[in-house]
Design a protein around this motif. Structure first.
Motif, PDB file in Angstrom:
ATOM      1  N   SER A  63      -4.546   5.176  23.582  1.00  0.00           N
ATOM      2  CA  SER A  63      -5.637   4.777  22.685  1.00  0.00           C
ATOM      3  C   SER A  63      -6.803   4.206  23.484  1.00  0.00           C
ATOM      4  N   GLU A 109     -11.348  -4.528  16.859  1.00  0.00           N
ATOM      5  CA  GLU A 109     -11.264  -3.682  15.659  1.00  0.00           C
ATOM      6  C   GLU A 109     -11.496  -2.211  16.003  1.00  0.00           C
ATOM      7  N   GLU A 110     -12.372  -1.974  16.970  1.00  0.00           N
ATOM      8  CA  GLU A 110     -12.665  -0.581  17.342  1.00  0.00           C
ATOM      9  C   GLU A 110     -11.435   0.070  17.984  1.00  0.00           C
ATOM     10  N   TYR A 111     -10.747  -0.696  18.852  1.00  0.00           N
ATOM     11  CA  TYR A 111      -9.494  -0.195  19.441  1.00  0.00           C
ATOM     12  C   TYR A 111      -8.472   0.045  18.342  1.00  0.00           C
ATOM     13  N   GLU A 112      -8.347  -0.909  17.432  1.00  0.00           N
ATOM     14  CA  GLU A 112      -7.309  -0.802  16.391  1.00  0.00           C
ATOM     15  C   GLU A 112      -7.577   0.366  15.449  1.00  0.00           C
ATOM     16  N   ARG A 113      -8.866   0.628  15.197  1.00  0.00           N
ATOM     17  CA  ARG A 113      -9.223   1.756  14.333  1.00  0.00           C
ATOM     18  C   ARG A 113      -8.754   3.063  14.990  1.00  0.00           C
ATOM     19  N   ILE A 114      -9.037   3.219  16.279  1.00  0.00           N
ATOM     20  CA  ILE A 114      -8.643   4.419  17.011  1.00  0.00           C
ATOM     21  C   ILE A 114      -7.119   4.508  17.109  1.00  0.00           C
ATOM     22  N   HIS A 115      -6.498   3.393  17.457  1.00  0.00           N
ATOM     23  CA  HIS A 115      -5.046   3.394  17.615  1.00  0.00           C
ATOM     24  C   HIS A 115      -4.360   3.741  16.293  1.00  0.00           C
ATOM     25  N   GLY A 116      -4.910   3.206  15.197  1.00  0.00           N
ATOM     26  CA  GLY A 116      -4.342   3.495  13.880  1.00  0.00           C
ATOM     27  C   GLY A 116      -4.404   4.975  13.533  1.00  0.00           C
ATOM     28  N   MET A 117      -5.515   5.615  13.937  1.00  0.00           N
ATOM     29  CA  MET A 117      -5.669   7.048  13.656  1.00  0.00           C
ATOM     30  C   MET A 117      -4.704   7.882  14.480  1.00  0.00           C
TER      31      MET A 117
END
Ligand SMILES: [Zn+2]
Length: 221
Positions: A135, A184-192
């Protein structure tokens, strides 16, 4: 696995003095924690001539093993093979291990192939920060896309802020330049992506770097 193995390399300095360097084949920081700081600080690859004191880098490949990863879930391990040989086949490291055996360890075991000291040290920092390097490489690709001055230079993870934000450093010709990305930007990508990694994870000793991040981002569109 589990032992730290070294071999002796004979070196001849410009001053004419001959000496011997311990080149580590395998660095197991669970068994030999004292080697970790030498590796992180680059001392492991620096040889000092005992006669004239001149220091010289001596790059050699090694397998890094941490069998109880700090910051990871219980039993999590990290193994990173550093190789400078384009033809090196890292699956040789699993000699004799069946796909089933390998898969049974996938949950807790991360195996990676890297091509530089910087990349090895970065993998250790990322894993110990509780982040997913896949991620993070996609996040780097996003940063490169959005910030024109970050497109060319090597971009390395450089720790986290108190609020969890992700620091990166770009190694530009003018010197290092920092960039901070909100968590939040990392988490958004990781979540996807986390659901997709099941299929990707099967690649043994994957090279997760710039190319990986850009390919995955390309597929996300
Ligand atoms: Zn010397």
């Amino acid at each position: 696995m589990g032992v730290t193995i070294s071999k002796q390399i004979g070196l001849k300095c410009r001053c004419g003095a001959e000496s011997v360097l311990s080149a580590w084949d395998t660095v197991n920081v669970t068994d030999n924690p004292e080697l970790k700081s030498a590796l992180i600080e680059g001392r492991l690859w620096t040889h000092r001539c005992p006669s004239c004191g001149v220091e010289a880098p001596v790059p050699f490949p090694l397998l890094y093993q941490d069998m109880s990863l700090p910051g990871g879930p219980p039993g999590a391990s990290l193994m990173v093979m550093l190789s400078f040989d384009e033809d090196f086949d890292p699956t040789e490291l699993d000699a004799g291990m069946s796909d089933e055996q390998f898969l049974s360890r996938m949950g807790a075991q991360t195996t990676r192939l890297v091509r530089s000291h910087n990349a090895l040290i970065e993998k250790i920092h990322i894993a110990e920060s509780g982040l997913d390097d896949r991620s993070l490489e996609v996040l780097k690709a996003v940063v490169r896309k959005q910030v024109p001055s970050m497109q060319e230079p090597e971009l390395l993870f450089n720790g986290r802020e108190d609020d969890g934000a992700i620091r990166m450093v770009a190694l530009t010709p003018e010197g290092p330049r920092g960039v901070t990305v909100p968590l939040e930007e990392y988490e958004r990508i990781h979540g996807m992506l986390v659901g997709l990694y099941g299929a990707l994870a099967f690649v043994r000793w994957a090279e997760v770097g710039r190319q990986f991040g850009e390919q995955v981002l390309g597929k996300l569109g």
